[in-house]
Design a protein around this motif. Structure first.
Motif, PDB file in Angstrom:
ATOM      1  N   SER A   1      36.641 -25.233 -20.598  1.00 42.02           N
ATOM      2  CA  SER A   1      35.566 -25.499 -21.807  1.00 42.02           C
ATOM      3  C   SER A   1      33.795 -25.424 -20.994  1.00 42.02           C
TER       4      SER A   1
ATOM      5  N   ASP B   1      36.721 -33.248 -25.371  1.00 42.74           N
ATOM      6  CA  ASP B   1      36.498 -32.571 -26.602  1.00 42.74           C
ATOM      7  C   ASP B   1      34.833 -32.004 -26.372  1.00 42.74           C
ATOM      8  N   ARG B   2      34.203 -32.606 -25.465  1.00 35.04           N
ATOM      9  CA  ARG B   2      32.587 -32.302 -25.776  1.00 35.04           C
ATOM     10  C   ARG B   2      32.162 -31.773 -24.341  1.00 35.04           C
TER      11      ARG B   2
ATOM     12  N   THR C   1      41.895 -29.575 -24.079  1.00 28.99           N
ATOM     13  CA  THR C   1      41.015 -30.322 -25.384  1.00 28.99           C
ATOM     14  C   THR C   1      41.304 -28.263 -26.168  1.00 28.99           C
ATOM     15  N   ASP C   2      40.890 -27.961 -26.939  1.00 28.91           N
ATOM     16  CA  ASP C   2      41.322 -27.243 -27.699  1.00 28.91           C
ATOM     17  C   ASP C   2      39.797 -26.370 -28.418  1.00 28.91           C
ATOM     18  N   GLN C   3      39.160 -27.374 -28.012  1.00 25.80           N
ATOM     19  CA  GLN C   3      37.418 -27.175 -28.090  1.00 25.80           C
ATOM     20  C   GLN C   3      36.986 -26.280 -27.457  1.00 25.80           C
ATOM     21  N   GLU C   4      36.236 -24.862 -28.563  1.00 22.89           N
ATOM     22  CA  GLU C   4      35.687 -24.381 -28.298  1.00 22.89           C
ATOM     23  C   GLU C   4      34.109 -24.502 -27.928  1.00 22.89           C
ATOM     24  N   PRO C   5      33.555 -24.764 -26.841  1.00 25.62           N
ATOM     25  CA  PRO C   5      32.241 -24.802 -26.801  1.00 25.62           C
ATOM     26  C   PRO C   5      31.465 -24.001 -27.115  1.00 25.62           C
TER      27      PRO C   5
ATOM     28  N   ASP D   1      29.900 -29.031 -24.688  1.00 19.97           N
ATOM     29  CA  ASP D   1      28.687 -29.246 -25.128  1.00 19.97           C
ATOM     30  C   ASP D   1      27.873 -29.297 -24.553  1.00 19.97           C
TER      31      ASP D   1
END
Length: 617
Positions: free
Chosen positions: A59, A185-186, A219-223, A189
């Motif tokens: 990320s 996750d963060r 994580t699977d959160q795309e920034p 960003d």
């Protein structure tokens, strides 16, 4: 190595043909009896899709790609390893530096030349603390840069774990913003926000501290794309009434000066500053960080003011009745004594940072806003030019009275000013000059004719010795990335300054970077020696560097071109050979050890009482 991830697209996605080697295989049902079994090609949209983000480290890298980052400078280490592992699959180019301080300086210079934040990486503990000098340097000079530091796992923080340092605590006073990443996750960003903050408003360095469990975490959160926090606001325009009042003051003045600071370069306002000065025929003085913002071969240019500024610039600053200062923080090396600086002037101060207004010099007309925008506002509000014909003639007279000259007898050692002028004559207007700090820095500032912005790269506020070579590396890479491969990059260094970071020659050689290092070798920490002669009865305590190595031979040992020069008749050939050499070259110029930097205003002195020789101090 896996197939590299492509650079970010406009939507923040990236292109890749790679698949994740760690992805779990999926079972598929066999086709029903009698069903067609034609192979289906993936759509072009699916083929171009990036590999999915699976870890915090990925990320972080995706966030940099989303920001359009192409080059990184750093040193590998334990706590930052997950990020480097993710960089392995990226198309970003990483330059492994020999020391973390140099990584920060290279990233800093990259940001100065490119106008976009440079990125440096280091591991926890000593890796992070070795970045501190470079971060502090960028902070003092408002240079856009982002530092990413590894950190021990969150559960070990505060337990004095191996290579643990409170990096956010250490760097809080010297960063525009810093963040301790706490979530996989963060974290992407967090990095995007740091990148956005580094280049917005008044630029500066930002830092994200990356615990190893956060970068290793799933994580699977795309920034997304770099985004400023909702709480961050920059005032672009000054109030119209204040601009009108300032315009009346400029119109009614008889002895105006436009003082151009580094914020004009940072704010991409050089065209507006040039247009304003020429439209209203106002003489221009620049601060040292602003060299190149106004062409020094222009008839309105008085060049650099301050401690080692030109005599005519300092006379103009002392006698002006209206000082229009743009993007300038009025530091002590510019002003000398506050009470004697522009004593009869009404001061119009334009700056994007309200904290700078009246911090050192009281502003009669404070105009907070973006330099280019406010200059356009001021231009629109002007109804007539100031009646300054006699003033311009007086400034011309001062230029005749206090020329930047030096004696260069052929039977004496080579003068360092002569070397600077020789390189200036041998290179184009697009040549980039970087320097360390000391006498050589001042000669490079004084005797090179700067005509373009972002061609002067130096350490101003912090005064960091050893800045020149790693800065040349960052500047070279930025210039090449911008299509300026033919622009020369000349690093002026002193012998004492060069010794502090000369190990970065290994990087320049490894990457075959076309940089020239001109060592103005006077076998002293020259500026210290000059002050010792002037103010300490000539007692040369710890300033004698007569034990320096042969820098030409040292360069050859690194694999660079090494040249030694001891006489005037060797200078021209050495300059030509080093500039034309395709790769890193080091020229050891044995210059006059007794030569001093003049003009000089003693610390805290009156700019109008500058010294042209030691007996005037």
């Amino acid at each position: 190595m896996s197939e590299p991830v492509q650079p970010a697209t406009e939507t923040g996605a990236t292109d890749a043909d790679a698949t994740d080697a760690d992805a779990e295989p999926t079972e598929t049902e066999p086709p029903a009896e009698g069903a067609e079994t034609a192979e289906t090609e993936p759509s072009s949209e699916d083929a171009d899709a990036p590999a999915p983000v699976r870890t915090g480290a990925q990320s972080v890298v995706r966030s940099l790609e989303n920001a359009g980052v192409e080059h990184l400078f750093g040193v590998q280490g334990g706590a930052i390893m997950p990020v480097y592992d993710a960089v392995y699959d990226s198309e970003m180019t990483h330059y492994m530096m020999a020391h973390e301080q140099a990584a920060a300086h290279a990233a800093d210079a990259y940001g100065i030349v490119s106008g976009t934040p440079g990125v440096c990486l280091a591991t926890s503990g000593p890796g992070a603390t070795n970045l501190v000098t470079g971060i502090a340097d960028a902070n003092m000079d408002s240079d856009p840069m982002i530092a990413l530091t590894g950190q021990v796992p969150t559960e070990f923080v505060g337990n004095d774990a191996f290579q643990e340092t409170d990096t956010t605590g250490v760097t809080a006073p010297i960063t525009k913003d810093n963040t301790f990443a706490s979530s996989s996750d963060r974290v992407g960003d967090d990095v995007g926000e740091a990148f956005a903050l580094a280049g917005s408003g008044r630029p500066g360095p930002t830092l994200v501290d990356l615990p190893k469990d956060v970068t290793n975490g799933d994580t699977d959160q795309e920034p997304g794309s770099p985004t400023l926090p909702d709480t961050y606001h920059v005032q672009e325009r000054a109030p119209a009434e204040d601009v009108a009042d300032a315009a009346r003051t400029v119109e009614e003045s008889n002895q105006p000066v436009l003082l151009v600071g580094g914020g004009v370069v940072k704010g991409e306002a050089t065209e507006e500053a040039r247009a304003f000065a020429t439209e209203y025929e106002i003489p221009v003085v620049t601060t040292m960080p602003a060299l190149g913002s106004f062409p020094e071969d222009h008839e309105l240019s008085l060049e650099m003011g301050g401690m080692h500024g030109t005599g005519y610039a300092n006379m103009a600053l002392t006698h002006t009745d209206c000082l229009i200062a743009v993007g300038c923080r009025f530091d002590d090396r510019l002003t000398g004594g506050i009470e004697t600086f522009a004593p009869d002037a009404e001061v119009v101060h334009v700056d994007i940072d309200p904290a700078e207004i009246s911090k050192n010099i009281e502003a009669d007309h404070p105009l907070v806003g973006d330099a280019a925008t406010v200059l356009d506002q001021l231009d629109a509000a002007m109804e007539s030019a100031p009646k300054a014909t006699k003033w311009r003639a007086t400034c011309k007279q001062w230029q005749s009275e206090y020329p930047m000259e030096y004696a260069a007898p052929e039977d004496e050692p080579v003068k360092p000013q002569f070397v600077v002028e020789a390189y200036d004559a041998a290179t184009g207007d697009d040549a980039i000059v970087t320097t360390g700090v000391g006498q050589h820095q001042m000669w490079a500032a004084q005797y090179w004719t700067y005509t373009e912005p972002r061609t002067w790269v130096s350490s101003h506020g912090l005064g960091t010795m050893g800045y020149g070579l790693p800065a040349a590396i960052g500047a070279r890479i930025a210039a090449d990335a911008d299509g300026n491969e033919d622009a020369a990059v000349i690093a002026f260094e002193g012998d004492g300054s060069f010794l502090m970071t000369m190990q970065e020659l290994a990087v320049a050689v490894r990457e075959n970077l076309d940089v020239t290092v001109a060592v103005l070798n006077n076998e002293y920490i020259g500026m210290v020696r000059q002050w010792q002669d002037a103010f300490f009865d000539g007692r040369h305590s710890a300033s004698d560097y007569g034990w320096c190595p042969d820098f030409a031979k040292l360069a050859e040992a690194f694999g660079a071109k090494g040249i030694a020069v001891e006489a005037y008749d060797e200078v021209a050939d050495a300059v030509e050979e080093s500039v034309n050499y395709d790769g890193p070259a080091v020229v050891d110029f044995r210059v006059d050890p007794a030569e001093n930097v003049y003009p000089m205003v003693p610390s805290g002195g009156d700019n109008g009482q500058f010294a042209l020789a030691e007996d005037q101090l």
